[in-house]
Write an enzyme that holds these catalytic residues in place. Structure first.
Site, PDB file in Angstrom:
ATOM      1  CE  LYS A 144      41.852  33.490  47.962  1.00 21.94           C
ATOM      2  NZ  LYS A 144      40.969  34.118  46.960  1.00 21.94           N
ATOM      3  NE  ARG A 172      47.011  36.659  45.522  1.00 27.04           N
ATOM      4  CZ  ARG A 172      46.064  36.747  46.443  1.00 27.04           C
ATOM      5  NH1 ARG A 172      46.215  36.238  47.628  1.00 27.04           N
ATOM      6  NH2 ARG A 172      44.956  37.354  46.152  1.00 27.04           N
ATOM      7  NE  ARG A 221      35.442  41.321  49.176  1.00 25.88           N
ATOM      8  CZ  ARG A 221      36.527  40.650  48.793  1.00 25.88           C
ATOM      9  NH1 ARG A 221      36.772  39.458  49.290  1.00 25.88           N
ATOM     10  NH2 ARG A 221      37.342  41.167  47.911  1.00 25.88           N
ATOM     11  NE  ARG A 247      39.499  43.369  49.510  1.00 26.18           N
ATOM     12  CZ  ARG A 247      39.953  42.124  49.381  1.00 26.18           C
ATOM     13  NH1 ARG A 247      39.636  41.217  50.270  1.00 26.18           N
ATOM     14  NH2 ARG A 247      40.707  41.803  48.357  1.00 26.18           N
ATOM     15  NE  ARG A 268      41.270  41.485  43.708  1.00 24.38           N
ATOM     16  CZ  ARG A 268      40.089  41.523  44.358  1.00 24.38           C
ATOM     17  NH1 ARG A 268      39.189  42.440  44.042  1.00 24.38           N
ATOM     18  NH2 ARG A 268      39.831  40.671  45.309  1.00 24.38           N
TER      19      ARG A 268
HETATM   20  P1  AP5 Z   1      35.538  36.123  50.258  1.00 26.42           P
HETATM   21  O1  AP5 Z   1      35.479  35.039  51.275  1.00 26.42           O
HETATM   22  O2  AP5 Z   1      35.879  37.489  50.728  1.00 26.42           O
HETATM   23  O3  AP5 Z   1      36.463  35.676  49.023  1.00 26.42           O
HETATM   24  P2  AP5 Z   1      38.016  35.550  48.908  1.00 26.42           P
HETATM   25  O4  AP5 Z   1      38.295  34.338  48.095  1.00 26.42           O
HETATM   26  O5  AP5 Z   1      38.675  35.645  50.248  1.00 26.42           O
HETATM   27  O6  AP5 Z   1      38.297  36.832  48.027  1.00 26.42           O
HETATM   28  P3  AP5 Z   1      39.399  37.943  48.117  1.00 26.42           P
HETATM   29  O7  AP5 Z   1      38.954  39.016  47.161  1.00 26.42           O
HETATM   30  O8  AP5 Z   1      39.665  38.365  49.523  1.00 26.42           O
HETATM   31  O9  AP5 Z   1      40.612  37.202  47.551  1.00 26.42           O
HETATM   32  P4  AP5 Z   1      41.805  37.813  46.883  1.00 26.42           P
HETATM   33  O10 AP5 Z   1      42.642  36.623  46.705  1.00 26.42           O
HETATM   34  O11 AP5 Z   1      41.545  38.622  45.678  1.00 26.42           O
HETATM   35  O12 AP5 Z   1      42.266  38.934  47.929  1.00 26.42           O
HETATM   36  P5  AP5 Z   1      43.315  38.924  49.128  1.00 26.42           P
HETATM   37  O13 AP5 Z   1      42.716  39.666  50.244  1.00 26.42           O
HETATM   38  O14 AP5 Z   1      43.885  37.594  49.354  1.00 26.42           O
HETATM   39  O15 AP5 Z   1      34.118  36.144  49.503  1.00 26.42           O
HETATM   40  C1  AP5 Z   1      33.845  37.095  48.483  1.00 26.42           C
HETATM   41  C2  AP5 Z   1      32.359  37.517  48.552  1.00 26.42           C
HETATM   42  O16 AP5 Z   1      31.543  36.396  48.224  1.00 26.42           O
HETATM   43  C3  AP5 Z   1      31.892  37.981  49.947  1.00 26.42           C
HETATM   44  O17 AP5 Z   1      30.985  39.028  49.800  1.00 26.42           O
HETATM   45  C4  AP5 Z   1      31.204  36.732  50.534  1.00 26.42           C
HETATM   46  O18 AP5 Z   1      30.199  37.072  51.445  1.00 26.42           O
HETATM   47  C5  AP5 Z   1      30.640  36.079  49.285  1.00 26.42           C
HETATM   48  N1  AP5 Z   1      30.591  34.610  49.369  1.00 26.42           N
HETATM   49  C6  AP5 Z   1      31.504  33.769  49.944  1.00 26.42           C
HETATM   50  N2  AP5 Z   1      31.121  32.475  49.805  1.00 26.42           N
HETATM   51  C7  AP5 Z   1      29.939  32.498  49.116  1.00 26.42           C
HETATM   52  C8  AP5 Z   1      29.040  31.486  48.663  1.00 26.42           C
HETATM   53  N3  AP5 Z   1      29.281  30.180  48.890  1.00 26.42           N
HETATM   54  N4  AP5 Z   1      27.941  31.886  47.972  1.00 26.42           N
HETATM   55  C9  AP5 Z   1      27.691  33.212  47.730  1.00 26.42           C
HETATM   56  N5  AP5 Z   1      28.497  34.216  48.151  1.00 26.42           N
HETATM   57  C10 AP5 Z   1      29.611  33.858  48.835  1.00 26.42           C
HETATM   58  O19 AP5 Z   1      44.484  39.813  48.451  1.00 26.42           O
HETATM   59  C11 AP5 Z   1      44.314  41.181  48.190  1.00 26.42           C
HETATM   60  C12 AP5 Z   1      45.598  41.750  47.591  1.00 26.42           C
HETATM   61  O20 AP5 Z   1      46.675  41.611  48.540  1.00 26.42           O
HETATM   62  C13 AP5 Z   1      46.115  41.040  46.327  1.00 26.42           C
HETATM   63  O21 AP5 Z   1      45.495  41.536  45.157  1.00 26.42           O
HETATM   64  C14 AP5 Z   1      47.618  41.378  46.405  1.00 26.42           C
HETATM   65  O22 AP5 Z   1      47.871  42.711  45.989  1.00 26.42           O
HETATM   66  C15 AP5 Z   1      47.898  41.288  47.900  1.00 26.42           C
HETATM   67  N6  AP5 Z   1      48.329  39.926  48.294  1.00 26.42           N
HETATM   68  C16 AP5 Z   1      47.689  39.077  49.145  1.00 26.42           C
HETATM   69  N7  AP5 Z   1      48.369  37.919  49.268  1.00 26.42           N
HETATM   70  C17 AP5 Z   1      49.468  38.038  48.479  1.00 26.42           C
HETATM   71  C18 AP5 Z   1      50.543  37.165  48.160  1.00 26.42           C
HETATM   72  N8  AP5 Z   1      50.634  35.921  48.683  1.00 26.42           N
HETATM   73  N9  AP5 Z   1      51.500  37.621  47.310  1.00 26.42           N
HETATM   74  C19 AP5 Z   1      51.448  38.858  46.772  1.00 26.42           C
HETATM   75  N10 AP5 Z   1      50.438  39.725  47.015  1.00 26.42           N
HETATM   76  C20 AP5 Z   1      49.448  39.320  47.866  1.00 26.42           C
END
Ligand code: AP5
Ligand code: ZN
Length: 216
Positions: A13, A88, A127, A160, A171
């Site tokens: 994402k 979410r 990552r 991270r 997660r």
């Molecule tokens: P990446 O692009 O970083 O993936 P992502 O989907 O953004 O993963 P996240 O871990 O950031 O999502 P998340 O939803 O767990 O965390 P968030 O920060 O939102 O890609 C991942 C890896 O894969 C990278 O190394 C990349 O290079 C690689 N990659 C990408 N595309 C690829 C491909 N096509 N092929 C191969 N490799 C690839 O949330 C973190 C925390 O914040 C949550 O746990 C929660 O505590 C809080 N939070 C955030 N939003 C909310 C909300 N709305 N409500 C409540 N709590 C929230």
């Protein structure tokens, strides 16, 4: 364009949001990035969010919703935005609909990125992120030119806190239980588009753009 990206942790994402926001000339609003900036800045919001994030749980809705409301009210979001990581759960989605209705607008598309859980674990354990520009790399799949260093400004990359295998598994459970119901919710709203998020990053981007265009 007012779009939402939905998908499990590690679906890509953040990676896609950065590229798509630039190409569509709209701001990317990533709740995870905003929370992490507040945690590293030691703000009140960061203090509230940190324990939930470290465990891999969702930050309480009232905290998250208030933060998103402030962000979407800023001038640069008036013409459109790309939400990454919000909503979410179904209550957040309902709150978002209310916020947009108050602003006299609504979503155009919700793009679901699909990838299986084993792939997610591989992606997240490799990552690395840039603390300066936010760019995300992978040690194998999307490595920087110089190991451990951002291509943009040379900052040292970090891993991270929530990317340990045990927290990743938690997660994924939170995703299945709380976030996956959004797929049905947005299908019911006629907004959902689903793409496979596997294969090279550029191919996923091409699929994403085609799916967004179709819903425009
Ligand atoms: P990446 O692009 O970083 O993936 P992502 O989907 O953004 O993963 P996240 O871990 O950031 O999502 P998340 O939803 O767990 O965390 P968030 O920060 O939102 O890609 C991942 C890896 O894969 C990278 O190394 C990349 O290079 C690689 N990659 C990408 N595309 C690829 C491909 N096509 N092929 C191969 N490799 C690839 O949330 C973190 C925390 O914040 C949550 O746990 C929660 O505590 C809080 N939070 C955030 N939003 C909310 C909300 N709305 N409500 C409540 N709590 C929230
Ligand atoms: Zn950087």
């Amino acid at each position: 364009m007012r779009a939402v990206l939905v998908g499990p942790p590690g679906a890509g994402k953040g990676t896609q949001a950065q590229i798509l926001a630039e190409e569509l000339s709209i701001p990317k609003v990533s709740t995870g990035d905003i929370f992490r900036a507040n945690v590293s800045g030691g703000t009140e919001l960061g203090k509230k969010a940190k324990e939930f994030m470290d465990r891999g749980d969702l930050v309480p809705d009232e905290v998250t919703n208030a933060m998103v409301k402030d962000r979407l009210a800023q001038d640069d979001a008036a013409g459109g935005f790309l939400l990454d990581g919000f909503p979410r759960n179904v209550p957040q989605a309902e709150t978002l609909q209310g916020m947009l209705a108050d602003l006299g607008t609504q979503l155009d598309v919700v793009l679901e990125l699909r990838v299986d859980e084993e792939e997610v674990v591989k992606r997240l354990s490799g990552r690395r992120s840039c603390p300066e520009c936010g760019r995300v790399y992978h040690v194998e799949y999307d490595a920087p030119k110089v190991e451990g260093t951002c291509d943009n400004e040379g900052a040292a990359l970090y891993q991270r806190e929530d990317d340990r295998e045990e927290t990743i598994r938690h997660r994924l459970k939170v995703y299945r239980e709380q976030t996956a119901p959004l797929v049905e919710f947005y299908t019911g709203e006629g907004l959902l588009a689903t793409i496979a998020a596997t294969g090279p990053v550029a191919e996923v981007t091409a699929r994403a753009k085609a799916a967004i265009e179709e819903k425009r």
